[in-house]
Design an enzyme around this catalytic site. Structure first.
Site, mmCIF file in Angstrom:
data_model
loop_
_atom_site.group_PDB
_atom_site.id
_atom_site.type_symbol
_atom_site.label_atom_id
_atom_site.label_comp_id
_atom_site.label_asym_id
_atom_site.label_seq_id
_atom_site.Cartn_x
_atom_site.Cartn_y
_atom_site.Cartn_z
ATOM 1 N N GLU A 1 -9.873 63.475 -21.747
ATOM 2 C CA GLU A 1 -10.471 64.540 -20.966
ATOM 3 C C GLU A 1 -9.947 64.547 -19.528
ATOM 4 O O GLU A 1 -9.631 65.614 -18.967
ATOM 5 C CB GLU A 1 -12.002 64.388 -20.955
ATOM 6 C CG GLU A 1 -12.635 64.438 -22.321
ATOM 7 C CD GLU A 1 -12.804 63.070 -22.965
ATOM 8 O OE1 GLU A 1 -13.823 62.854 -23.639
ATOM 9 O OE2 GLU A 1 -11.909 62.195 -22.788
ATOM 10 N N MET B 1 10.530 36.842 -56.786
ATOM 11 C CA MET B 1 10.953 36.073 -57.945
ATOM 12 C C MET B 1 10.192 34.745 -57.994
ATOM 13 O O MET B 1 9.566 34.333 -57.020
ATOM 14 C CB MET B 1 12.461 35.819 -57.882
ATOM 15 C CG MET B 1 13.301 37.090 -57.803
ATOM 16 S SD MET B 1 12.900 38.301 -59.093
ATOM 17 C CE MET B 1 13.430 37.400 -60.570
ATOM 18 N N SER C 1 12.453 37.325 -52.137
ATOM 19 C CA SER C 1 11.798 38.636 -52.061
ATOM 20 C C SER C 1 12.502 39.621 -51.143
ATOM 21 O O SER C 1 12.082 40.771 -51.043
ATOM 22 C CB SER C 1 10.348 38.468 -51.589
ATOM 23 O OG SER C 1 10.322 37.936 -50.271
ATOM 24 N N GLU D 1 -0.988 41.502 -44.084
ATOM 25 C CA GLU D 1 0.281 41.274 -44.781
ATOM 26 C C GLU D 1 0.273 39.821 -45.233
ATOM 27 O O GLU D 1 0.466 38.916 -44.418
ATOM 28 C CB GLU D 1 1.469 41.556 -43.857
ATOM 29 C CG GLU D 1 1.538 42.992 -43.366
ATOM 30 C CD GLU D 1 2.848 43.293 -42.648
ATOM 31 O OE1 GLU D 1 3.905 42.823 -43.127
ATOM 32 O OE2 GLU D 1 2.809 43.982 -41.612
ATOM 33 N N GLY E 1 0.069 36.892 -48.930
ATOM 34 C CA GLY E 1 0.410 36.601 -50.303
ATOM 35 C C GLY E 1 -0.711 36.956 -51.260
ATOM 36 O O GLY E 1 -1.786 37.407 -50.850
#
Length: 393
Positions: free
Chosen positions: A78, A189, A194, A323, A325
């Site tokens: 504002e 894997m 990854s 983020e 496992g």
């Protein structure tokens, strides 16, 4: 009349100058509030712990000034718009996505600025559940003789400000779980390999998601396995100009859940590119310069995840991006602490020996975690799926 010197392009960045938005009749409030919502998104990267708010000032059916929330301690939307409008604000209508504040924090009350500027009418998207506001802004405006209308584009604005609104109403902000997987739901894997399942385009989208977040949360298992830095990488954002500046002004706080204080002295997340908090059991110490935050254990000896979220809420974290496992992801889902999943799925098959998306085990279909898709789109060769947990009857 003065025309704003910035506008929002189709990519969300500052764009062409000199556009006046004209509207008449019953559609006017809807159109100008939509513009205020559009403007508010310019501040989404840097306002935490404040909400990103947009304000549009209108006279005789034309925009005379616009503003969006500046970093904490700076002008609210504002005041930004009123400064741009100057004397033209007298008698104008202000469209504000969130109820103007009526208390003094790092800045003065926005209602006093609106009243002092002589605006004739204030149109508000949603009311502010902050106990320090919670209708007080609306009452102050009406007591000053200013007409107030609420509820314009309330659904869209509530979705935009969900993190802040949740923090004010339940004690902690929106919690998003980011996952990246193959088409058959695998994240790495069996060896742990990854990088990279998803495309550069998807990874750039994740960087923008990080930049919008107040905190990036992970578990010690992920830190030990990946030695992740958990920072926003400016070169991967895919942004430029003022938008890039806003996206890199404030570094999200990194939060590591580390029950037994196993964080190594040489961990990359201990650098000084962003604050690092380590939540650990009481009595533990961690390497400098990390901030230690003690968290109570559960009966099973693990950190109390509800206590974790409540502490993040107390610390002003509106948007928490997880983020991690499969173990921590599964624990958060079982605790019903995830508001939204953001899943990046690559057109790739990794096979049954690869690692699963989340660590969950059920005996029947009825026990499964059912999701409701909110948005699905292609990013590069990958899909990005946003989904929330369905509420069971």
């Amino acid at each position: 009349m003065t025309v704003p010197d910035f506008n929002v392009g189709s990519d969300g960045s500052a764009a062409s100058k000199g556009r006046a938005v004209l509207a008449t009749g019953a559609q006017m409030h809807i159109d100008f509030m939509a513009r205020a919502l559009e403007i508010s998104r310019l501040g989404r990267y840097w306002t935490s712990p404040n909400p990103h708010v947009g304000c549009v000032l209108v006279r005789e059916g034309a925009v005379i000034a616009e503003g969006f929330t500046q970093p904490a301690g700076g002008n609210h939307a504002e005041v930004e718009a009123l400064v741009r409008a100057g004397g033209l604000a007298r008698g104008a209508t202000a469209y504000v996505t969130l109820e103007p504040c009526a208390h003094t924090g790092q800045t003065g009350p926005c209602v006093e600025a609106l009243i002092g500027a002589g605006v004739a009418e204030v149109i508000i998207g949603v009311e502010d559940p902050n106990p320090l506001v919670n209708g007080a802004g609306i009452r102050a405006l009406r007591n000053a003789g200013i007409s107030v209308i609420t509820g314009i584009h309330a659904t869209e604005i509530t979705a935009e400000l969900q993190g802040f609104l949740l923090r004010m109403s339940r004690g902690w902000g929106r919690v998003r779980l980011k996952l990246a997987s193959s088409l058959d739901g695998r994240t790495a894997m069996a060896s742990g390999e990854s990088q990279w399942i998803t495309s550069p385009e998807a990874r750039a989208d994740v960087q923008r998601l990080r930049a919008e977040s107040s905190a990036i949360l992970t578990g010690i298992g992920t830190v030990l396995a990946d030695d992740c830095s958990l920072t926003v990488r400016a070169e991967e954002l895919g942004l430029a100009g003022e938008t890039l500046t806003r996206a890199t002004t404030r570094a999200p706080t990194r939060v590591v859940l580390d029950t037994n204080a196993r964080l190594p002295n040489a961990a990359r997340c201990l650098d000084e590119r962003a604050p690092l908090w380590v939540m650990t059991a009481e009595g533990n110490s961690v390497p400098a310069p990390a901030r230690v935050i003690p968290i109570a254990r559960t009966a099973e000896g693990l950190l109390d995840l509800h206590a974790v979220m409540r502490r993040l809420g107390k610390e002003g974290m509106n948007e928490v991006l997880v983020e991690c496992g499969p173990t921590l992801a599964g624990a958060l889902l079982r605790a019903s602490l995830i508001d939204e999943l953001v899943i990046y799925q690559a057109p790739l098959l990794l096979g049954k020996s690869a690692r699963p998306l989340v660590d969950l085990a059920f005996d029947t279909l009825l026990e499964g975690v059912r999701l409701a898709y909110r948005d699905i789109r292609q990013i590069g060769p990958d899909l990005r799926m946003m989904a929330s947990l369905e509420v069971k009857d």
